[in-house]
Design an enzyme around this catalytic site. Sequence first.
Site, PDB file in Angstrom:
ATOM      1  CE  LYS A   1      -4.432   1.453  -0.544  1.00  0.00           C
ATOM      2  NZ  LYS A   1      -4.576   0.574   0.600  1.00  0.00           N
TER       3      LYS A   1
ATOM      4  CB  SER B   1      -4.144   1.747   4.138  1.00  0.00           C
ATOM      5  OG  SER B   1      -3.455   1.275   3.011  1.00  0.00           O
TER       6      SER B   1
ATOM      7  CB  SER C   1      -0.943   0.009   1.214  1.00  0.00           C
ATOM      8  OG  SER C   1      -2.005  -0.889   1.032  1.00  0.00           O
TER       9      SER C   1
END
Length: 299
Positions: free
Chosen positions: A90, A142, A87
């Site tokens: 992101k 997240s 993640s």
Amino acid sequence: MLRRIFRHTCLPLITMLLVASCGGNPDPAPRPGTAPAQGASLAQPLPGTIPDKAPPPVVAESAIVVDIGSGRVLYAKNADLPRPVASTQKIITALCVLEGGDIDKRVKIDASDTQCEPTKLYLKPGEVYTRRDLLKVLMVKSANDVGRALARDVAGSQEKFAQMMNDRAAALGMRQSRFQNPHGLSAANQFSTARDMAIAARQAYRSPLLRSMMATKEMVFTFNNGKTIKLENTNKILKTVPYCNGMKTGTTNAAGRCLICTGELDNRAVIVVVLKSNTPNIWKDSENLLRWALERPVS
């Protein structure tokens, strides 16, 4: 004799002056699957720019520490080795959402947005939220369904958004990165490097909005039905190091524990990228590198 003196003394000086005046020659892009030349997008350390003590031992398989102001690399370990980054990618998702404009545009949740696991906000089809509110949740907690909703809204589909991510990464000089989705769950031919993710983080740090979101320790999110939920930032370094001011966590089986964190102290700011670590060393590695880079005087 005069010709020899000119060749060995004057010509190198002239060459140096020409390179400096042109900003230097960029390294050529590497062939697919090869590492970029060192310092291709982030400069190598110069005397007087690194802390005066040796860096701490790092358990993680890849890591890098970068001075945000100058872009100079203070420490690197396997920084150009391509690997899944979970993640932490992101950060690129967030940059693309900002590039999409109209941050207060209302987003209607589609059933396809919810088709992901494991970390979710559990959005429901038909609910409506602003890009701003969803982006903040993405940076703090997240949530993968939030990432899918933003990607679809900005680009029209997950595939088109992935291409948007790759275009943005290429424009930033991220030479060893390929993204297939907005959330970082494992996918074939999806990878980045510590160096490339530091480049993305440095760009994100320039956005006051993203910096504010990623520095948020906790927030309350209100669903359309009035229900509220308290969300705590997944970045534990925000609570253990007073001058840590954000960035992004990531975890998958393939990527291991990953963390990008930033800190600012005494007018110096750095990015620490730690990839493929484990629980508890992801926090220990990151905190030790952050303290090493900022708490000690430079030589």
